[in-house]
Design a protein around this motif. Structure first.
Motif, PDB file in Angstrom:
ATOM      1  N   HIS A   1      49.105  -2.022   1.163  1.00 15.50           N
ATOM      2  CA  HIS A   1      49.977  -1.742   1.730  1.00 15.50           C
ATOM      3  C   HIS A   1      51.332  -2.302   0.980  1.00 15.50           C
ATOM      4  CE1 HIS A   1      47.749  -0.905   5.435  1.00 15.50           C
ATOM      5  NE2 HIS A   1      47.486  -3.006   5.241  1.00 15.50           N
ATOM      6  N   LYS A   2      51.336  -2.117  -0.569  1.00 16.32           N
ATOM      7  CA  LYS A   2      52.532  -2.844  -1.823  1.00 16.32           C
ATOM      8  C   LYS A   2      53.093  -1.231  -1.688  1.00 16.32           C
ATOM      9  CE  LYS A   2      50.678  -6.881  -2.480  1.00 16.32           C
ATOM     10  NZ  LYS A   2      50.426  -8.150  -3.117  1.00 16.32           N
ATOM     11  N   THR A   3      53.613  -0.555  -1.228  1.00 17.29           N
ATOM     12  CA  THR A   3      54.060   0.364  -1.681  1.00 17.29           C
ATOM     13  C   THR A   3      54.842   0.801  -2.268  1.00 17.29           C
ATOM     14  OG1 THR A   3      55.490   0.359   0.280  1.00 17.29           O
ATOM     15  CG2 THR A   3      53.859   1.800   0.111  1.00 17.29           C
ATOM     16  N   ASP A   4      55.942  -0.570  -2.983  1.00 22.54           N
ATOM     17  CA  ASP A   4      56.599  -0.099  -4.685  1.00 22.54           C
ATOM     18  C   ASP A   4      55.526  -0.251  -5.734  1.00 22.54           C
ATOM     19  OD1 ASP A   4      58.447  -0.975  -2.483  1.00 22.54           O
ATOM     20  OD2 ASP A   4      58.604  -3.359  -3.484  1.00 22.54           O
ATOM     21  N   GLU A   5      54.254  -0.683  -6.010  1.00 15.35           N
ATOM     22  CA  GLU A   5      53.515  -0.727  -6.692  1.00 15.35           C
ATOM     23  C   GLU A   5      52.907   1.301  -6.926  1.00 15.35           C
ATOM     24  OE1 GLU A   5      53.689  -2.097  -9.632  1.00 15.35           O
ATOM     25  OE2 GLU A   5      54.971  -4.543  -8.264  1.00 15.35           O
ATOM     26  N   VAL A   6      52.800   1.111  -5.656  1.00 14.55           N
ATOM     27  CA  VAL A   6      51.947   1.868  -5.508  1.00 14.55           C
ATOM     28  C   VAL A   6      52.733   3.722  -5.618  1.00 14.55           C
ATOM     29  CG1 VAL A   6      50.550   4.340  -3.675  1.00 14.55           C
ATOM     30  CG2 VAL A   6      50.326   1.525  -3.475  1.00 14.55           C
ATOM     31  N   ALA A   7      53.843   3.269  -5.364  1.00 14.71           N
ATOM     32  CA  ALA A   7      55.133   4.488  -5.420  1.00 14.71           C
ATOM     33  C   ALA A   7      54.871   4.941  -7.073  1.00 14.71           C
ATOM     34  CB  ALA A   7      56.188   4.301  -4.760  1.00 14.71           C
ATOM     35  N   ARG A   8      54.958   3.562  -7.667  1.00 12.51           N
ATOM     36  CA  ARG A   8      55.261   3.739  -8.823  1.00 12.51           C
ATOM     37  C   ARG A   8      54.036   4.515 -10.141  1.00 12.51           C
ATOM     38  NH1 ARG A   8      54.515  -0.496 -13.265  1.00 12.51           N
ATOM     39  NH2 ARG A   8      53.753  -2.282 -11.927  1.00 12.51           N
ATOM     40  N   LEU A   9      52.943   4.197  -9.373  1.00 17.76           N
ATOM     41  CA  LEU A   9      51.568   4.648 -10.320  1.00 17.76           C
ATOM     42  C   LEU A   9      50.813   5.797  -9.852  1.00 17.76           C
ATOM     43  CD1 LEU A   9      50.811   0.888 -11.507  1.00 17.76           C
ATOM     44  CD2 LEU A   9      52.309   2.277 -12.976  1.00 17.76           C
TER      45      LEU A   9
END
Length: 583
Positions: free
Chosen positions: A204-212
């Motif tokens: 659910h941690k979209t900041d990190e998923v979006a980054r990688l």
């Protein structure tokens, strides 16, 4: 090329035996070395999809399948799970379900030892995995004695020692502090780039998923509703909002600015697409400000609500040491006062002493030194039963709190032990179920529910007690975007009624949205205590505690030279200060 495809899911439909339709016509491909982010609200089908790739379905969970799945060229429905386990390793969101041995060192060695890996290679892998997951030094500890975040790191490290071709991570950072979360995602990226490992990660941690992530698959009620690159998927903000998936904070900020300032959307589309990272957002907004396309119309953020001067909880020079072969001091000289009506967040790295601290307020632990006072009385002179009448704790792991045969009975247990009438119990239980959305499962055995729904049951049981003080220990664990806000909004309404709320959390966005005062712990000590905007400005102190401010606050600090006068903490606060510059 087709031979580069490691995971191939084609028109997959799956229904659990004597259960609901879990997946419907899902298709996607994942190539060697790619990172696929799988997103969606709780119950969307993310874990079920992952279970298809390593043989858990159909070996453990039976059902009816249509379509086709291949993983490393193997069909999980036709390949023995022993063979599948050498290709794909899965790390579950609840680490305790995976522990098999009595100490961390044995846990890391267990997987490769069962594959007959040579002794020295096992030690090399275990040492490497412990370092990258930040658990070096814990090798002699029992997994059950560790904090929730430390347990999650151990489970991840045990998965890494298998060196699988495909690593499947189901919410691997749900219990980690912000810096730990970033470190784990960096490890994931490193494995993808240097080991050419293919990685599927639900989060659910979209900041990190979006980054990688290379690609993102979004599921809703078992169906695929979006698949593509992060920029393609997160640009669909209205769709994501409708199904409870929250884009990165800077992405939401760009969308809100575009709704206010004509031409801003076209501007970021021409510059490479909607911003997903801090760097992209900073560059976009700086250029717009420099060219007078945007300007800042400063507005002071709202003041924190005033609270009573009445002290309801107090610690006076409290030290606590866990008895063990090697004693562990979990609290050192703690001084803390909690006032009636406050909404406090206790934050810090895993193992810093946060849960140990709040357990003293429930009589579950007794201070080795110092005094704990509850509503003015010495806690050592109170019974746990008397404390429970005014204080409720919702634990990080709901399975420690659930024991009744149905959700209904679970919620009735506490109020009934308070001696309330049947009519009052019924009112409280019904209200608590409505608050968390459990009306449809009242007759179900709690352990038949998902981990996230069991969290809701534990929360509802605490709410049904109608306590004067509510303590939430990591209320967002295993909760989707909607679920985590539901629990915190319930707590906020209780605070508005004069109740006192203490929340332990690693979710800085939630902390920023709901808490007014922050207490930072590091190495068993309180190292900072104050209003949230002040605390989020203490960069060195946050770094010491393995914390990062919310993404919006970090952007705010980067743009301070444009007239941002103090720390803003939410997307709405920051979007509110931007207007058209007229250019």
């Amino acid at each position: 090329m087709a031979e580069d495809v490691v995971v191939n899911i084609s028109n997959l439909t799956f229904t659990y035996e004597r259960g609901p339709l879990a997946l419907q016509d899902v298709s996607c491909e994942v190539r060697k070395g790619e990172i696929l982010g799988i997103m969606g609200s709780n119950g969307a089908g993310k874990t079920t999809l992952c279970f298809h790739l390593n043989g858990i379905i159909p070996t453990v969970y039976a059902g009816t399948e249509k379509g086709r799945v291949t993983m490393c060229g193997l069909d999980p429905w036709e390949t023995p799970i022993l063979e599948m386990s050498q290709k794909a390793c899965m790390v579950l969101q609840d680490p305790e379900t995976q522990f098999t041995t009595t100490d961390v060192a044995s846990e890391l060695a267990f997987g490769p030892a069962n594959l007959a890996v040579e002794r020295e290679e096992i030690f090399r892998r275990a040492d490497w995995a412990a370092k990258v997951c930040g658990i070096s030094g814990l090798e002699e500890r029992k997994p059950q004695e560790l904090s929730g975040g430390q347990k999650q790191r151990v489970a991840l490290a045990a998965g890494l020692t298998m060196l699988p071709e495909v690593l499947i991570l189901d919410e691997p950072t749900s219990q980690l502090d912000p810096v730990g979360t970033t470190e784990v995602f960096d490890v994931v990226n490193h494995l993808s780039e240097t080991e050419d490992m293919t990685i599927l990660i639900t989060s659910h941690k979209t900041d990190e998923v979006a980054r990688l992530a290379s690609k993102i698959l979004v599921l809703n009620e078992g169906e695929s509703v979006a698949f593509g690159t992060p920029k393609e998927v997160f640009a669909k903000t209205e769709l994501l909002a409708s199904i409870g998936v929250n884009p990165p904070s800077v992405t939401s900020l760009a969308t809100k600015i575009a709704a206010k300032v004509p031409g801003f959307e076209e501007r970021y589309k021409k510059s490479g697409g909607i911003p997903l990272t801090l760097d992209e957002a900073e560059s976009l907004i700086r250029q717009a400000l420099d060219e007078n396309f945007l300007k800042i119309d400063w507005k002071n953020p709202p003041l924190a609500p005033r609270t009573s001067e009445e002290v309801v909880l107090e610690m006076d020079n409290v030290t606590f040491t866990y008895p063990a072969r090697i004693p562990v001091t979990a609290l050192k000289d703690i001084n803390l006062k909690v006032h009636k009506g406050e909404y406090i967040a206790i934050i810090g790295q895993n193992g810093s002493g946060k849960t140990t601290l709040v357990k003293h307020f429930l009589g579950l632990l007794e201070a080795s030194q110092g005094v704990v006072r509850i509503e003015g009385e010495d806690a050592s002179e109170l019974t746990i039963g008397s404390i429970a009448k005014s204080i409720s704790l919702i634990l990080q792991n709901p399975d420690y709190q659930l024991f009744s045969i149905s959700v209904q009975k679970e919620l009735e247990f506490g109020p009934r032990n308070l001696g309330l009438s049947d009519e009052e119990i019924e009112i409280r239980v019904d209200n608590a179920m409505k608050e968390v959305g459990l009306e449809d499962v009242r007759d179900i055995f709690p352990f038949r529910l998902s981990f996230g729904d069991r969290r809701k049951v534990a929360a509802a049981a605490g709410i049904a007690m109608d306590p004067e003080i509510l303590i939430l220990d990591e209320p967002t664990t295993a909760q989707d975007y909607r679920g985590r806000h539901v629990l915190c909004q319930i707590a906020a309404r209780m605070r508005d009624q004069g109740k006192t709320i203490i929340m332990i959390s690693h979710d800085m966005d939630l902390v920023a949205t709901y808490a007014d005062r922050l207490v930072i712990m590091s190495d068993a000590k309180i190292i900072a205590d104050g209003p949230k905007r002040e605390i989020f400005g203490m960069v060195d102190v946050l770094k010491q505690a393995d914390l990062k401010p919310p993404q919006i606050t970090q952007l705010c600090q980067r743009l301070a030279d444009y007239g941002i006068e103090q720390n803003l903490v939410t997307v709405d606060e920051m979007a509110d200060i931007f207007t058209s510059g007229g250019a």
